[in-house]
Design a protein around this motif. Structure first.
Motif, PDB file in Angstrom:
ATOM      1  N   PHE A 237     -10.777   0.557   6.733  1.00  0.00           N
ATOM      2  CA  PHE A 237     -10.679   0.545   5.280  1.00  0.00           C
ATOM      3  C   PHE A 237     -11.971   0.121   4.597  1.00  0.00           C
ATOM      4  N   GLY A 238     -12.186   0.702   3.435  1.00  0.00           N
ATOM      5  CA  GLY A 238     -13.252   0.260   2.564  1.00  0.00           C
ATOM      6  C   GLY A 238     -12.782  -0.902   1.699  1.00  0.00           C
ATOM      7  N   PRO A 239     -13.671  -1.456   0.874  1.00  0.00           N
ATOM      8  CA  PRO A 239     -13.329  -2.622   0.057  1.00  0.00           C
ATOM      9  C   PRO A 239     -12.488  -2.285  -1.161  1.00  0.00           C
ATOM     10  N   GLY A 240     -12.399  -1.007  -1.507  1.00  0.00           N
ATOM     11  CA  GLY A 240     -11.556  -0.598  -2.618  1.00  0.00           C
ATOM     12  C   GLY A 240     -12.273  -0.474  -3.943  1.00  0.00           C
TER      13      GLY A 240
ATOM     14  N   GLU B 211      -3.840 -11.992   3.140  1.00  0.00           N
ATOM     15  CA  GLU B 211      -2.602 -11.213   3.105  1.00  0.00           C
ATOM     16  C   GLU B 211      -2.537 -10.362   4.359  1.00  0.00           C
TER      17      GLU B 211
ATOM     18  N   PHE C 104       3.278   1.248   5.241  1.00  0.00           N
ATOM     19  CA  PHE C 104       2.956  -0.169   5.187  1.00  0.00           C
ATOM     20  C   PHE C 104       4.116  -0.977   4.632  1.00  0.00           C
TER      21      PHE C 104
ATOM     22  N   LYS D 203      -2.798  -3.706  17.503  1.00  0.00           N
ATOM     23  CA  LYS D 203      -1.895  -2.567  17.439  1.00  0.00           C
ATOM     24  C   LYS D 203      -1.117  -2.435  18.748  1.00  0.00           C
TER      25      LYS D 203
ATOM     26  N   LEU E  72      -8.153  -4.286  10.900  1.00  0.00           N
ATOM     27  CA  LEU E  72      -7.146  -4.252  11.951  1.00  0.00           C
ATOM     28  C   LEU E  72      -7.157  -5.542  12.751  1.00  0.00           C
TER      29      LEU E  72
ATOM     30  N   LEU F 223       0.840  -1.199   0.000  1.00  0.00           N
ATOM     31  CA  LEU F 223       0.000   0.000   0.000  1.00  0.00           C
ATOM     32  C   LEU F 223       0.872   1.245   0.000  1.00  0.00           C
TER      33      LEU F 223
ATOM     34  N   GLN G 274     -11.348  -7.890  -0.441  1.00  0.00           N
ATOM     35  CA  GLN G 274     -11.847  -7.039   0.639  1.00  0.00           C
ATOM     36  C   GLN G 274     -10.820  -5.976   0.994  1.00  0.00           C
ATOM     37  N   GLY G 275     -11.243  -5.014   1.796  1.00  0.00           N
ATOM     38  CA  GLY G 275     -10.309  -4.022   2.317  1.00  0.00           C
ATOM     39  C   GLY G 275      -9.534  -4.598   3.483  1.00  0.00           C
ATOM     40  N   LEU G 276      -8.787  -3.748   4.161  1.00  0.00           N
ATOM     41  CA  LEU G 276      -7.965  -4.182   5.289  1.00  0.00           C
ATOM     42  C   LEU G 276      -8.746  -4.085   6.594  1.00  0.00           C
TER      43      LEU G 276
ATOM     44  N   PHE H 296       1.108  -1.575  13.832  1.00  0.00           N
ATOM     45  CA  PHE H 296      -0.194  -2.141  13.516  1.00  0.00           C
ATOM     46  C   PHE H 296      -0.015  -3.378  12.623  1.00  0.00           C
TER      47      PHE H 296
ATOM     48  N   THR I 210      -6.828   4.240  14.754  1.00  0.00           N
ATOM     49  CA  THR I 210      -6.996   3.104  13.848  1.00  0.00           C
ATOM     50  C   THR I 210      -7.657   3.593  12.564  1.00  0.00           C
TER      51      THR I 210
ATOM     52  N   TYR J 201      -2.557  -5.488   9.972  1.00  0.00           N
ATOM     53  CA  TYR J 201      -3.842  -5.561   9.292  1.00  0.00           C
ATOM     54  C   TYR J 201      -3.912  -6.847   8.480  1.00  0.00           C
TER      55      TYR J 201
ATOM     56  N   LEU K 161      -7.666   2.117  -2.275  1.00  0.00           N
ATOM     57  CA  LEU K 161      -8.316   1.931  -0.990  1.00  0.00           C
ATOM     58  C   LEU K 161      -8.507   3.255  -0.291  1.00  0.00           C
TER      59      LEU K 161
ATOM     60  N   GLN L   7      -5.956  -8.647   5.095  1.00  0.00           N
ATOM     61  CA  GLN L   7      -6.785  -8.394   3.921  1.00  0.00           C
ATOM     62  C   GLN L   7      -7.224  -9.727   3.340  1.00  0.00           C
TER      63      GLN L   7
ATOM     64  N   PHE M  36      -0.556  -7.316   6.522  1.00  0.00           N
ATOM     65  CA  PHE M  36       0.267  -6.121   6.362  1.00  0.00           C
ATOM     66  C   PHE M  36       0.660  -5.562   7.727  1.00  0.00           C
TER      67      PHE M  36
END
Lengths: 114, 115
Positions: free
Chosen positions: A105-108, B88, B105, B49, B46, A43, B42-44, B34, A102, B36, A90, B38, B90
Motif C-alpha cells: 500500500f501507498g500512504p494514501g 490500527e 477487509f 499471511k 503486511l 477499507l 501511513q498506508g497499510l 492476511f 501480497t 495488515y 489508498l 496501519q 486490519f
C-alpha cells in the motif's frame, strides 16, 4: 526499492467538482488496486487494474472510474463529488492478480469534500 | 459473499501485556487470510499471511496468528506489546472461489498501548 507512491497527499474540493488521484506502483508490479477508507467503514474495494485493463470493481457508482497506463501507473477519477466521498483513498500494487499475492500500500490521498 | 468481522473496534492494553485481536470470516471454504497494520498517517503494511500449511503463522514485529478452520477465525496475538504497536490492525480475506480477485477487509481494530 521505492514503494507505492500516491499524489497528492491532501486535497480539498467542493461538492460537484471532479478530482484525479494518482498512483505509481512498485517497479515490476502489474496490478494496481484502489480502496476507499472512510471513517468507521474500514477499507472498501473500489477498482483493480492489471496489464492496463480493469479487472474488477467494487460496489461504487460509475462516477468513480480510473485507468492504468502502459507504465502500470494508475489514476482514479471521481466526478460530481459528494460530501460522503470524503475519505482516505489508498492505492496498492502487487506482482500480479493472484489470490495469494501480497498487496503493498501507498500512504494514501486524503480527500475532503466541502 | 465472503465477509470479515473484527468484533473489537478498540483494544486498550498496558505495555508488556499480551494482546489478542480477533478476526472471523464468514465462509468455511478455503481462503487466504492476511493481517495488515496501519500506523497513523501511513498506508497499510503486511504483518503476516496464511496461505496453507501450519495453522500458526509468524509475522513481523513479534506478531503471530492462528488459523482455525472450524471456527472460521484468524486471531492475531502478541505476547508482549510495546508503545510502538499502537496502530490500527486490519484482517483481510482473499477467496479464490469467489471468481473475482479482491481482498475483503474487516473494519479494523485500533490497538492503544498504554504506558
Amino acid at each position: 526499492e521505492a514503494g507505492v507512491t500516491q499524489s497528492p497527499t491532501h486535497l480539498i474540493k467542493t461538492r460537484g467538482q471532479q478530482v484525479t488521484l494518482r498512483c505509481s506502483p512498485i517497479s515490476g508490479h502489474t496490478s494496481v488496486y484502489w480502496y476507499q477508507q472512510a471513517l468507521g467503514l474500514g477499507l472498501q474495494f473500489l477498482l483493480w487494474y492489471d496489464e492496463g485493463e480493469e479487472r474488477n470493481r467494487g460496489n461504487f457508482p460509475p462516477r468513480f472510474s480510473g485507468r492504468q497506463f502502459p507504465n502500470y501507473s494508475s489514476e482514479l477519477n471521481v466526478n460530481a463529488l459528494e460530501l460522503e466521498d470524503s475519505a482516505l483513498y489508498l492505492c496498492a500494487s502487487s506482482l500480479g492478480g493472484g489470490y495469494t499475492d501480497t498487496q503493498y500500500f501507498g500512504p494514501g490521498t486524503r480527500l475532503t469534500v466541502l | 459473499a465472503q465477509s470479515v468481522t473484527q468484533l473489537d473496534s478498540q483494544v486498550p492494553v498496558f505495555e508488556e501485556a499480551p494482546v489478542e485481536l480477533r478476526c472471523n470470516y464468514s465462509s468455511s471454504v478455503s481462503v487466504y487470510l492476511f493481517w495488515y497494520v496501519q500506523y497513523p498517517n501511513q498506508g497499510l503494511q503486511l504483518l503476516l499471511k496464511y496461505l496453507s500449511g501450519s495453522t500458526l503463522v509468524k509475522g513481523i514485529n513479534g506478531f503471530e496468528a492462528e488459523f482455525n478452520k472450524s471456527q472460521t477465525s484468524f486471531h492475531l496475538r502478541k505476547p508482549s506489546v510495546h508503545i510502538s504497536d499502537t496502530a490500527e490492525y486490519f484482517c483481510a480475506v482473499s477467496d479464490p472461489t469467489s471468481g473475482t480477485y479482491k481482498y475483503i477487509f474487516g473494519t479494523g481494530t485500533r490497538l492503544k498501548v498504554l504506558a
